[in-house]
Write a protein that holds these residues in place. Structure first.
Motif, PDB file in Angstrom:
ATOM      1  N   MET A   1       1.160  -1.361  -0.181  1.00  0.00           N
ATOM      2  CA  MET A   1      -0.012   0.178  -0.261  1.00  0.00           C
ATOM      3  C   MET A   1       0.913   1.227  -0.288  1.00  0.00           C
ATOM      4  SD  MET A   1      -3.075  -0.709   2.915  1.00  0.00           S
ATOM      5  CE  MET A   1      -3.995   0.362   2.323  1.00  0.00           C
ATOM      6  N   THR A   2       0.124   2.140  -0.811  1.00  0.00           N
ATOM      7  CA  THR A   2       0.875   3.573  -0.574  1.00  0.00           C
ATOM      8  C   THR A   2       0.370   4.700   0.699  1.00  0.00           C
ATOM      9  OG1 THR A   2      -0.702   5.231  -1.896  1.00  0.00           O
ATOM     10  CG2 THR A   2       0.636   4.127  -3.446  1.00  0.00           C
ATOM     11  N   LEU A   3       1.615   5.249   0.711  1.00  0.00           N
ATOM     12  CA  LEU A   3       1.102   6.343   1.994  1.00  0.00           C
ATOM     13  C   LEU A   3      -0.097   6.736   2.258  1.00  0.00           C
ATOM     14  CD1 LEU A   3       2.428   7.788   4.526  1.00  0.00           C
ATOM     15  CD2 LEU A   3       2.963   9.186   2.997  1.00  0.00           C
ATOM     16  N   ASN A   4      -0.241   7.301   0.819  1.00  0.00           N
ATOM     17  CA  ASN A   4      -1.999   7.773   1.120  1.00  0.00           C
ATOM     18  C   ASN A   4      -2.568   6.775   1.065  1.00  0.00           C
ATOM     19  OD1 ASN A   4      -1.463   9.737   0.024  1.00  0.00           O
ATOM     20  ND2 ASN A   4      -1.090   9.846  -2.361  1.00  0.00           N
ATOM     21  N   GLN A   5      -2.760   6.082   0.536  1.00  0.00           N
ATOM     22  CA  GLN A   5      -3.303   4.389   1.126  1.00  0.00           C
ATOM     23  C   GLN A   5      -4.033   4.081   2.632  1.00  0.00           C
ATOM     24  OE1 GLN A   5      -2.048   1.777  -1.771  1.00  0.00           O
ATOM     25  NE2 GLN A   5      -3.459   2.061  -3.322  1.00  0.00           N
ATOM     26  N   VAL A   6      -2.963   4.369   3.337  1.00  0.00           N
ATOM     27  CA  VAL A   6      -2.841   3.372   4.911  1.00  0.00           C
ATOM     28  C   VAL A   6      -3.692   5.212   5.298  1.00  0.00           C
ATOM     29  CG1 VAL A   6      -1.174   3.371   6.302  1.00  0.00           C
ATOM     30  CG2 VAL A   6      -0.010   2.502   4.254  1.00  0.00           C
ATOM     31  N   ILE A   7      -3.052   6.264   4.910  1.00  0.00           N
ATOM     32  CA  ILE A   7      -3.535   7.123   5.834  1.00  0.00           C
ATOM     33  C   ILE A   7      -4.782   7.750   5.413  1.00  0.00           C
ATOM     34  CG2 ILE A   7      -3.676   9.913   5.810  1.00  0.00           C
ATOM     35  CD1 ILE A   7      -0.272   9.898   4.984  1.00  0.00           C
ATOM     36  N   LYS A   8      -5.767   7.366   4.071  1.00  0.00           N
ATOM     37  CA  LYS A   8      -7.499   6.689   3.966  1.00  0.00           C
ATOM     38  C   LYS A   8      -7.642   5.854   4.843  1.00  0.00           C
ATOM     39  CE  LYS A   8     -10.498   8.537   1.648  1.00  0.00           C
ATOM     40  NZ  LYS A   8     -11.195  10.165   2.393  1.00  0.00           N
ATOM     41  N   ARG A   9      -7.230   4.658   4.609  1.00  0.00           N
ATOM     42  CA  ARG A   9      -7.971   3.663   5.549  1.00  0.00           C
ATOM     43  C   ARG A   9      -7.773   3.993   6.949  1.00  0.00           C
ATOM     44  NH1 ARG A   9      -6.223  -2.328   4.885  1.00  0.00           N
ATOM     45  NH2 ARG A   9      -6.946  -1.323   2.254  1.00  0.00           N
ATOM     46  N   ILE A  10      -7.065   4.441   7.655  1.00  0.00           N
ATOM     47  CA  ILE A  10      -7.016   5.027   8.610  1.00  0.00           C
ATOM     48  C   ILE A  10      -8.214   5.971   8.994  1.00  0.00           C
ATOM     49  CG2 ILE A  10      -5.542   6.356  11.058  1.00  0.00           C
ATOM     50  CD1 ILE A  10      -3.299   4.306   9.404  1.00  0.00           C
ATOM     51  N   GLU A  11      -8.045   6.992   7.883  1.00  0.00           N
ATOM     52  CA  GLU A  11      -9.207   7.731   7.952  1.00  0.00           C
ATOM     53  C   GLU A  11     -10.395   7.670   7.713  1.00  0.00           C
ATOM     54  OE1 GLU A  11     -10.594  12.112   5.403  1.00  0.00           O
ATOM     55  OE2 GLU A  11      -9.339  10.676   4.791  1.00  0.00           O
ATOM     56  N   THR A  12     -10.571   6.302   7.015  1.00  0.00           N
ATOM     57  CA  THR A  12     -11.874   5.804   7.087  1.00  0.00           C
ATOM     58  C   THR A  12     -12.634   4.828   8.323  1.00  0.00           C
ATOM     59  OG1 THR A  12     -11.483   5.002   4.862  1.00  0.00           O
ATOM     60  CG2 THR A  12     -13.081   4.267   5.301  1.00  0.00           C
ATOM     61  N   ILE A  13     -11.479   4.714   9.202  1.00  0.00           N
ATOM     62  CA  ILE A  13     -11.650   3.662  10.108  1.00  0.00           C
ATOM     63  C   ILE A  13     -11.828   4.741  11.436  1.00  0.00           C
ATOM     64  CG2 ILE A  13     -10.065   2.855  11.966  1.00  0.00           C
ATOM     65  CD1 ILE A  13      -9.266   0.899   9.475  1.00  0.00           C
ATOM     66  N   ALA A  14     -11.364   5.749  11.097  1.00  0.00           N
ATOM     67  CA  ALA A  14     -11.428   6.767  12.123  1.00  0.00           C
ATOM     68  C   ALA A  14     -12.569   7.875  12.260  1.00  0.00           C
ATOM     69  CB  ALA A  14     -10.050   7.857  13.023  1.00  0.00           C
ATOM     70  N   LEU A  15     -12.927   7.882  10.844  1.00  0.00           N
ATOM     71  CA  LEU A  15     -14.495   8.596  11.167  1.00  0.00           C
ATOM     72  C   LEU A  15     -15.294   7.587  10.784  1.00  0.00           C
ATOM     73  CD1 LEU A  15     -13.478  11.482   8.075  1.00  0.00           C
ATOM     74  CD2 LEU A  15     -13.479  11.695  10.906  1.00  0.00           C
ATOM     75  N   SER A  16     -15.418   5.711  10.682  1.00  0.00           N
ATOM     76  CA  SER A  16     -16.686   5.325  11.095  1.00  0.00           C
ATOM     77  C   SER A  16     -17.005   5.270  12.311  1.00  0.00           C
ATOM     78  CB  SER A  16     -16.117   3.801   9.925  1.00  0.00           C
ATOM     79  OG  SER A  16     -15.331   3.496  11.191  1.00  0.00           O
ATOM     80  N   HIS A  17     -15.925   5.871  13.366  1.00  0.00           N
ATOM     81  CA  HIS A  17     -16.589   5.052  14.908  1.00  0.00           C
ATOM     82  C   HIS A  17     -16.977   6.198  15.533  1.00  0.00           C
ATOM     83  CE1 HIS A  17     -15.828   4.689  18.757  1.00  0.00           C
ATOM     84  NE2 HIS A  17     -15.111   3.539  19.099  1.00  0.00           N
ATOM     85  N   LYS A  18     -18.559   5.990  15.917  1.00  0.00           N
ATOM     86  CA  LYS A  18     -19.981   6.971  16.006  1.00  0.00           C
ATOM     87  C   LYS A  18     -18.931   8.001  16.866  1.00  0.00           C
ATOM     88  CE  LYS A  18     -23.167   3.222  14.939  1.00  0.00           C
ATOM     89  NZ  LYS A  18     -24.572   3.057  15.808  1.00  0.00           N
ATOM     90  N   GLN A  19     -17.851   7.955  17.543  1.00  0.00           N
ATOM     91  CA  GLN A  19     -17.390   8.819  19.169  1.00  0.00           C
ATOM     92  C   GLN A  19     -16.673   9.759  18.890  1.00  0.00           C
ATOM     93  OE1 GLN A  19     -16.882   6.042  22.261  1.00  0.00           O
ATOM     94  NE2 GLN A  19     -17.315   8.159  23.264  1.00  0.00           N
TER      95      GLN A  19
END
Length: 129
Positions: A1-19
């Motif tokens: 995975m590229t750096l951009n892809q890793v950051i995007k995945r972490i962002e997606t996981i973070a923002l999917s959390h309700k808190q």
């Protein structure tokens, strides 16, 4: 995975959390100094990276910060402890999500260390990293 892809995945996981209401990538101090941060927030800060030629891997190291505003009223210690407890639970959820078996395109190396902070910027910020 590229750096951009890793950051995007972490962002997606973070923002999917309700808190978690917001996600930022970069130097946490730069963001915490601003007045427009929306809390609770997740900050992703690059620590270092390396390319392992023998293993054919690029390895990224990040620090993830979860931050929320503290109440400076009476019982502020109880409020701080409550926020730390909530943020710890959110971090546990993140770790579980990162290890999702459907993510076959990354391997995680997580030492499992957690640290707590309280800092006064524009607001009193309680954080877990």
């Amino acid at each position: 995975m590229t750096l951009n892809q890793v950051i995007k995945r972490i962002e997606t996981i973070a923002l999917s959390h309700k808190q978690v209401r917001n996600f930022y990538y970069g130097d946490i101090v730069d963001f915490l100094s601003r007045k427009d941060v929306v809390y609770p927030a997740c900050f992703l800060e690059m620590q270092r990276g390396r390319i392992d030629v023998a293993e054919r891997q690029t390895i990224f190291s990040f620090r993830i910060w979860l931050c929320d505003l503290g109440d400076i009223a009476i019982n502020s210690q109880e409020n701080k402890t409550e926020i730390q407890s909530d943020l710890t639970r959110v971090m546990e959820d993140f770790v579980a999500s990162f290890g999702y078996t459907g993510y076959k395109d990354w391997d995680l190396y997580m030492p499992g260390q957690i640290q707590y902070y309280t800092e006064k910027f524009e607001d009193l910020v309680v954080a877990v990293s």
